[in-house]
Write an enzyme that holds these catalytic residues in place. Structure first.
Site, PDB file in Angstrom:
ATOM      1  N   ARG A 192       0.841  -1.264  -0.159  1.00 48.02           N
ATOM      2  CA  ARG A 192      -0.067   0.157  -0.067  1.00 48.02           C
ATOM      3  C   ARG A 192       0.908   1.169   0.036  1.00 48.02           C
ATOM      4  O   ARG A 192       0.445   2.338   0.691  1.00 48.02           O
ATOM      5  CB  ARG A 192      -1.046   0.230   1.286  1.00 48.02           C
ATOM      6  CG  ARG A 192      -2.180  -1.116   1.338  1.00 48.02           C
ATOM      7  CD  ARG A 192      -2.966  -0.877   0.168  1.00 48.02           C
ATOM      8  NE  ARG A 192      -4.249  -1.424   0.217  1.00 48.02           N
ATOM      9  CZ  ARG A 192      -4.500  -2.947   0.102  1.00 48.02           C
ATOM     10  NH1 ARG A 192      -3.576  -3.649  -0.769  1.00 48.02           N
ATOM     11  NH2 ARG A 192      -5.613  -3.354   0.168  1.00 48.02           N
ATOM     12  N   SER A 266     -10.589  -0.425   2.946  1.00 45.52           N
ATOM     13  CA  SER A 266      -9.958  -0.477   4.183  1.00 45.52           C
ATOM     14  C   SER A 266      -9.368   0.609   4.660  1.00 45.52           C
ATOM     15  O   SER A 266      -8.631   1.700   4.090  1.00 45.52           O
ATOM     16  CB  SER A 266      -8.528  -1.393   3.935  1.00 45.52           C
ATOM     17  OG  SER A 266      -8.716  -2.575   3.387  1.00 45.52           O
ATOM     18  N   GLU A 362      -5.049   4.046   6.169  1.00 47.75           N
ATOM     19  CA  GLU A 362      -4.473   3.761   4.752  1.00 47.75           C
ATOM     20  C   GLU A 362      -5.165   5.041   4.048  1.00 47.75           C
ATOM     21  O   GLU A 362      -4.386   5.308   3.103  1.00 47.75           O
ATOM     22  CB  GLU A 362      -5.234   2.322   4.358  1.00 47.75           C
ATOM     23  CG  GLU A 362      -4.231   1.923   2.976  1.00 47.75           C
ATOM     24  CD  GLU A 362      -5.303   1.289   2.367  1.00 47.75           C
ATOM     25  OE1 GLU A 362      -5.207   1.554   0.736  1.00 47.75           O
ATOM     26  OE2 GLU A 362      -6.116   0.466   2.680  1.00 47.75           O
TER      27      GLU A 362
HETATM   28  N1  EPU Z   1     -10.781 -10.509   9.809  1.00 50.74           N
HETATM   29  C1  EPU Z   1     -11.380 -10.781  11.035  1.00 50.74           C
HETATM   30  N2  EPU Z   1     -12.541  -9.663  11.233  1.00 50.74           N
HETATM   31  C2  EPU Z   1     -12.850  -8.707  10.111  1.00 50.74           C
HETATM   32  C3  EPU Z   1     -12.235  -8.921   9.120  1.00 50.74           C
HETATM   33  C4  EPU Z   1     -11.037  -9.681   8.823  1.00 50.74           C
HETATM   34  O1  EPU Z   1     -11.572 -11.315  11.785  1.00 50.74           O
HETATM   35  O2  EPU Z   1     -13.691  -8.013  10.581  1.00 50.74           O
HETATM   36  C5  EPU Z   1      -9.768 -11.293   9.606  1.00 50.74           C
HETATM   37  C6  EPU Z   1     -10.136 -12.808   9.286  1.00 50.74           C
HETATM   38  O3  EPU Z   1      -9.408 -14.045  10.273  1.00 50.74           O
HETATM   39  C7  EPU Z   1      -9.812 -12.713   7.795  1.00 50.74           C
HETATM   40  C8  EPU Z   1      -8.594 -11.967   7.620  1.00 50.74           C
HETATM   41  O4  EPU Z   1      -8.897 -11.038   8.769  1.00 50.74           O
HETATM   42  O5  EPU Z   1      -9.637 -14.342   7.359  1.00 50.74           O
HETATM   43  C9  EPU Z   1      -8.351 -11.455   6.460  1.00 50.74           C
HETATM   44  O6  EPU Z   1      -9.566 -10.782   6.026  1.00 50.74           O
HETATM   45  P1  EPU Z   1      -9.858 -10.464   4.377  1.00 50.74           P
HETATM   46  O7  EPU Z   1      -9.607 -11.459   3.681  1.00 50.74           O
HETATM   47  O8  EPU Z   1     -11.176  -9.746   4.525  1.00 50.74           O
HETATM   48  O9  EPU Z   1      -8.418  -9.496   4.241  1.00 50.74           O
HETATM   49  P2  EPU Z   1      -7.879  -8.211   4.942  1.00 50.74           P
HETATM   50  O10 EPU Z   1      -6.501  -8.374   5.480  1.00 50.74           O
HETATM   51  O11 EPU Z   1      -8.754  -7.633   5.972  1.00 50.74           O
HETATM   52  C10 EPU Z   1      -6.936  -6.951   2.844  1.00 50.74           C
HETATM   53  C11 EPU Z   1      -7.084  -5.473   2.059  1.00 50.74           C
HETATM   54  C12 EPU Z   1      -8.370  -5.606   1.705  1.00 50.74           C
HETATM   55  C13 EPU Z   1      -8.333  -6.819   0.336  1.00 50.74           C
HETATM   56  C14 EPU Z   1      -8.488  -8.078   1.146  1.00 50.74           C
HETATM   57  C15 EPU Z   1      -8.646  -9.359   0.479  1.00 50.74           C
HETATM   58  C16 EPU Z   1      -5.494  -4.327   3.278  1.00 50.74           C
HETATM   59  C17 EPU Z   1      -5.362  -2.984   4.177  1.00 50.74           C
HETATM   60  N3  EPU Z   1      -6.704  -4.541   2.914  1.00 50.74           N
HETATM   61  O12 EPU Z   1      -8.057  -6.829   3.745  1.00 50.74           O
HETATM   62  O13 EPU Z   1      -8.384  -4.242   0.796  1.00 50.74           O
HETATM   63  O14 EPU Z   1      -9.618  -6.557  -0.262  1.00 50.74           O
HETATM   64  O15 EPU Z   1      -7.268  -8.181   1.795  1.00 50.74           O
HETATM   65  O16 EPU Z   1      -7.371  -9.466  -0.310  1.00 50.74           O
HETATM   66  O17 EPU Z   1      -4.618  -4.764   3.048  1.00 50.74           O
HETATM   67  C18 EPU Z   1      -8.922  -2.014   0.483  1.00 50.74           C
HETATM   68  O18 EPU Z   1      -7.912  -1.623   0.397  1.00 50.74           O
HETATM   69  O19 EPU Z   1      -9.765  -1.011   0.319  1.00 50.74           O
HETATM   70  C19 EPU Z   1      -9.268  -3.556   0.699  1.00 50.74           C
HETATM   71  C20 EPU Z   1     -10.477  -3.897   0.747  1.00 50.74           C
END
Ligand code: EPU
Length: 366
Positions: A192, A266, A362
């Site tokens: 990012r 995010s 972010e």
């Molecule tokens: N999780 C929770 N609670 C929540 C959300 C997430 O426990 O409310 C935990 C779960 O264990 C889940 C893990 O976090 O399995 C990962 O969640 P997710 O796959 O949704 O990914 P993220 O790390 O929360 C990142 C990006 C997103 C992108 C997703 C999918 C960042 C800051 N965000 O989120 O990007 O869509 O991975 O690859 O790195 C964005 O930047 O706007 C965005 C949505």
């Protein structure tokens, strides 16, 4: 950095410029004053710009910068407005880049190079690639925003970052009007992050991005939720369109549609911890999810931390934390930027107190 010999030529003599300056509105482009920005940020925040310019074609960018050289106003370059939170009116000039155009430049047996103008909507470009069978960005389907902004925060999702497909970025220097091209490595991409958030912040306008896409595809479907979704769809041997469909379904299910509920995706970055700090945390919270990075650090999902501080689904007036993804702060209608930022700070504070981790925002705050 490759300097592009074409330096933007001044259209006006100094004398003519001085005549034009008092009346910036006389030039031929969409320029207006005291403009509400609600429709230009996906958070749907009410804020105003003293002057707003929408530039639809490259010559308009030239004319605009030519005039701006003689003005001191703060400048904010806006793409799709999908990663920004206005906390007050912008006391300067907001410029929305709306240039359009997608053109194939060259190809080899394995790759195709495509130049895309900054104002193209990101997801339209993803759909163009799917229709042409160009691979590389299918995991990034449905991300809001414009092509010109994608290198700035190196958008990423479901195991892919846009840096993996960017060949180079063309830009114009706001102050000397010099056009240049940065290679992928010169963009200094990281999670990012890029040079556009640091040394080049506020100094350049990205005019186009050149992508290197595949004709023989390498699919990225190791991400657990993509595999689950493909299984649900009954697809065993996916192609790029199937991956994009799976990603679209997951996003539609987990993330709020900014056209319905204001948000900027995010709100925080996922923090990285050293191995030693991570093992201490894992001792106290054995179920904490993590991703080991190439450099030995551990990335922790900020959404998990926020959820485990009890914020998921929280709402105070119209400012809230999304019920399906705690990483996303939302505006249910009439929240202002101050209310969102206050909520973000409270979340940061509680994460720091409970886990000893500093969450970094972010989203760009103005
Ligand atoms: N999780 C929770 N609670 C929540 C959300 C997430 O426990 O409310 C935990 C779960 O264990 C889940 C893990 O976090 O399995 C990962 O969640 P997710 O796959 O949704 O990914 P993220 O790390 O929360 C990142 C990006 C997103 C992108 C997703 C999918 C960042 C800051 N965000 O989120 O990007 O869509 O991975 O690859 O790195 C964005 O930047 O706007 C965005 C949505």
């Amino acid at each position: 950095m490759k300097i592009i010999t074409k330096k933007i030529k001044s259209k006006f003599s100094i004398h003519a410029k001085l005549l034009i300056l008092p009346n910036i509105f006389s030039i031929k482009m969409t320029l207006s004053d005291n403009v509400p920005l609600k429709d230009f940020n996906t958070f749907g925040i009410e804020a105003k710009a003293v002057i707003f310019a929408e530039l639809h074609a490259f010559p308009e960018i030239q004319d605009f910068l030519d005039i701006m050289r003689f003005r001191e106003d703060p400048l904010l370059i806006l793409g799709g407005g999908s990663n920004i939170l206005f906390t007050k009116d912008f006391k300067g000039i907001v410029v929305k880049i709306s240039t359009k155009g997608i053109r194939k430049i060259s190809e080899t047996d394995d790759h195709v190079f495509v130049q895309v103008q900054a104002g193209e909507v990101w997801d339209d470009f993803v759909n163009y690639c799917l229709s042409m069978d160009y691979g590389g960005i299918e995991n990034l389907a449905l991300i809001p925003g414009n092509v010109g902004s994608c290198p700035i925060q190196n958008i990423g999702a479901y195991g892919v970052e846009v840096k993996d497909t960017i060949d180079s970025v063309e830009m114009v220097n706001i102050h000397n009007l010099q056009m240049s091209e940065l290679s992928n490595s010169e963009c200094r991409f990281a999670y990012r992050d890029s040079i556009f958030k640091h040394e080049l912040k506020g100094k350049v306008i990205i005019t186009s991005v050149i992508f290197k896409l595949t004709k023989k595809h390498t699919l990225h479907h190791h991400y657990g939720s993509i595999q689950d979704e493909l299984k649900k769809l009954g697809i065993n041997d996916p192609g790029i369109k199937d991956i994009a469909r799976a990603v679209t379904n997951i996003r539609q299910c987990k993330l709020p549609d900014p056209k319905v509920i204001g948000n900027a995706g995010s709100f925080f970055k996922n923090p990285s911890l050293s191995e030693i700090n991570f093992s201490k945390l894992k001792y106290s919270y054995p179920l904490i999810p993590s991703y080991k990075q190439g450099d030995g650090t551990y990335k922790i999902p900020a959404g998990w931390l926020i959820e485990h501080c009890g914020w998921k689904g929280f709402r105070d007036g119209d400012a809230g934390v999304h019920a399906n993804q705690a990483l996303v702060l939302v505006n249910y209608g009439s929240a202002n930027g101050q209310q969102i930022i206050e909520l973000a700070k409270k979340i940061q504070q509680s994460i720091s107190e409970k886990f000893g981790i500093g969450l970094e925002m972010e989203v760009n705050i103005y």
